[in-house]
Write an enzyme that holds these catalytic residues in place. Structure first.
Site, mmCIF file in Angstrom:
data_model
loop_
_atom_site.group_PDB
_atom_site.id
_atom_site.type_symbol
_atom_site.label_atom_id
_atom_site.label_comp_id
_atom_site.label_asym_id
_atom_site.label_seq_id
_atom_site.Cartn_x
_atom_site.Cartn_y
_atom_site.Cartn_z
ATOM 1 N N HIS A 209 0.817 -1.216 0.000
ATOM 2 C CA HIS A 209 0.000 0.000 0.000
ATOM 3 C C HIS A 209 0.851 1.267 0.000
ATOM 4 C CE1 HIS A 209 -3.317 2.607 1.869
ATOM 5 N NE2 HIS A 209 -3.875 2.084 0.796
ATOM 6 N N LYS A 211 3.199 4.426 -1.122
ATOM 7 C CA LYS A 211 3.313 5.364 -2.237
ATOM 8 C C LYS A 211 4.629 6.111 -2.056
ATOM 9 C CE LYS A 211 -1.326 4.946 -1.461
ATOM 10 N NZ LYS A 211 -1.934 4.412 -0.223
ATOM 11 N N ASP A 216 16.989 10.639 -7.329
ATOM 12 C CA ASP A 216 18.431 10.765 -7.063
ATOM 13 C C ASP A 216 18.786 10.594 -5.591
ATOM 14 O OD1 ASP A 216 18.671 11.281 -9.745
ATOM 15 O OD2 ASP A 216 18.828 13.455 -9.518
ATOM 16 N N HIS A 386 -9.190 11.367 1.779
ATOM 17 C CA HIS A 386 -8.395 10.140 1.793
ATOM 18 C C HIS A 386 -7.100 10.295 2.603
ATOM 19 C CE1 HIS A 386 -5.888 6.923 -0.299
ATOM 20 N NE2 HIS A 386 -6.979 6.270 -0.006
ATOM 21 N N LYS A 388 -4.176 10.528 5.500
ATOM 22 C CA LYS A 388 -3.828 9.740 6.685
ATOM 23 C C LYS A 388 -2.881 10.588 7.551
ATOM 24 C CE LYS A 388 -4.333 6.583 3.098
ATOM 25 N NZ LYS A 388 -5.742 6.318 3.222
ATOM 26 N N ASP A 393 -0.210 17.694 20.184
ATOM 27 C CA ASP A 393 0.483 18.568 21.145
ATOM 28 C C ASP A 393 1.443 19.570 20.515
ATOM 29 O OD1 ASP A 393 -0.908 17.202 23.033
ATOM 30 O OD2 ASP A 393 0.793 16.101 23.865
#
Length: 468
Positions: A209, A211, A216, A386, A388, A393
């Site tokens: 999952h 991405k 370089d 979508h 995440k 704090d």
């Protein structure tokens, strides 16, 4: 005759699986559920268990991580932050499980939604001099894929090496024609665990999952955004996809490249020659302390679940979470409830529209309990959110690919970036509050009066959640 043989084989197989569940079962409740399924659904229960239920941590498909990491360059002392202060244990945990220390001198750029993200990515790719490493769960054909194909062809002609990994199930729609075009222009491209009968049949439920883009070994990207035109044009029936991505420059880019190299070894069998760590004075000075945390079903422990658990438990003032798939296990449920009841400002931002109806029922099934404990829940109404994100704090933030569900913790290969920086945390906090302002906050008194039919759907969603 054949019936007797079949029954005999079935009985032996059932006994072997039952013993395996008893010995290797990760959680008693889950083990009991699978035992009931096997005895209640002849043949079908066993097939479901073989596809979805095996404890990968006890039966590893690959045993390469330690061997491969021994071949990679080790971080110099100057790149390792002293594991002290409030988040010392969190840093130590990340280093012990993912082998990446928190490093200073990282330059960060927060990227929100598709247009900004892809403009920045293509600008970085245009300036590649040595290599482009690209890895996505969903890689869909369309305008973005065509632009990448043209760019890859130009860069390869100029001597840049391009390597690509796509998930065999997440990118199932990727055509053979497009893959042949990639190969023709010189891209090294491999699928991650494509669906096949035989060895990988048992791994159908285990997906990559992540991405990741690395240019370089100096510039890297990670977050929630996939290669899909729906981030630019929206999706019929769902609207525009909203997401968050992160560009990193510095030691953290090298670490993301090492995550890519471990996956590259799995799909290709090739060990890439990594670039050596640069000296500290070659990085731009900054106070951005970043730690890459990668986890998957071949690790001994659920790394990302433990990371989220630690951040929630360490929260003193607030913990804000943006995630479309909040389907937590008992440990995270207790952590969230304990924090809220103890006076920590716990807020969840969830997309009102989700790409899977049954998953939506499962997410909503936890709302009543959360609201009762004082957790504030906001529904984002515009398209599909979508992202995440976790921020706490004004001190620590997490941005990456891992959802708050069992699939991300137990079945998927995921990667998150932990940022220990006050200014970055405040930036994410401000964005969170702005999104909440356009959302709808749920009220406990009103929510418990929801229709009986909705409660039934939520119950069905929770029962089916282990299959998601």
């Amino acid at each position: 005759m054949w019936t007797v043989i079949f029954i005999g084989i079935y009985i032996v197989l059932t006994i072997v699986i039952v013993i395996s569940i008893i010995i290797h079962g990760a959680r008693p409740t889950k083990s009991l559920a699978w035992l009931l399924a096997i005895f209640a659904i002849p043949v079908g229960g066993i097939l479901l268990y073989l596809l979805l239920g095996r404890n990968r941590r006890k039966n590893k498909l690959i045993r390469l991580k330690k061997d491969l990491f021994n071949k990679l360059p080790k971080p110099q002392d100057s790149h390792i932050n002293v594991f002290d202060g409030k988040y010392g244990k969190l840093m130590t945990h990340g280093y012990a499980t993912s082998h990446f220390p928190p490093t200073p001198h990282n330059t960060l750029q927060l990227l929100k939604d598709g247009s900004t993200t892809f403009n920045t990515i293509f600008n970085a790719l245009e300036n590649a001099q040595q290599h482009i490493h690209i890895q996505y769960y969903i890689f869909e054909e369309g305008e973005l894929a065509d632009r990448l194909l043209a760019l890859f062809e130009k860069k390869i002609a100029n001597g840049v090496e391009v390597r690509m990994i796509y998930d065999g199930i997440g990118s199932f729609s990727l055509s053979k024609k497009y893959i042949k075009q990639l190969i023709k222009i010189g891209v090294e491209v491999y699928p991650f665990l494509p669906f096949k009968f035989g060895r990988y049949f048992s791994s159908l439920n285990y997906r990559n999952h992540r991405k990741i883009i690395v240019v370089d070994s100096k510039i890297a990207f990670t977050g929630g955004i996939n290669i899909s035109d729906k981030y630019l044009k929206g999706q019929v029936g769902l609207g525009k996809w909203h997401d968050m991505h992160l560009m990193l420059k510095g030691p953290s880019a090298l670490h993301l490249n090492q995550v890519f190299m471990t996956d590259w070894y799995l799909v290709s069998g090739k060990v890439l020659q990594p670039l050596q760590y640069l000296e500290q004075d070659e990085f731009e000075p900054s106070k951005n302390l970043v730690q890459i945390v990668a986890g998957g079903p071949d690790d001994d422990f659920p790394v990302l679940e433990q990371t989220y658990f630690s951040i929630i438990n360490m929260a003193k003032n607030y913990i804000f979470i943006t995630n479309p798939y909040i389907i937590p296990g008992q440990a995270l449920i207790r952590a969230l409830l304990t924090a809220a009841i103890s006076g920590v400002d716990v807020r969840l931002l969830v997309s009102e529209n989700i790409d899977n109806t049954v998953v939506s029922w499962s997410v909503q099934s936890y709302f009543e309990l959360f609201l009762k404990a004082g957790i504030r829940i906001y529904l984002f109404p515009d398209g599909f959110l979508h992202s995440k994100i976790m921020v706490s704090d004004d001190a620590v933030s997490s941005i990456g690919t891992a959802n708050l569900d069992d699939r991300s913790f137990e079945q998927n290969y995921e990667v998150n970036a932990l940022v220990y920086n006050k200014e970055f945390a405040k930036l994410l906090k401000q964005d969170f509050l702005q999104d909440c302002a356009i959302g709808k906050e749920l009220n406990y008194t009103e929510y418990i009066e929801r229709p009986w039919g909705k409660k039934l759907k939520e119950g069905i969603g929770r029962v089916l959640s282990p299959l998601f």
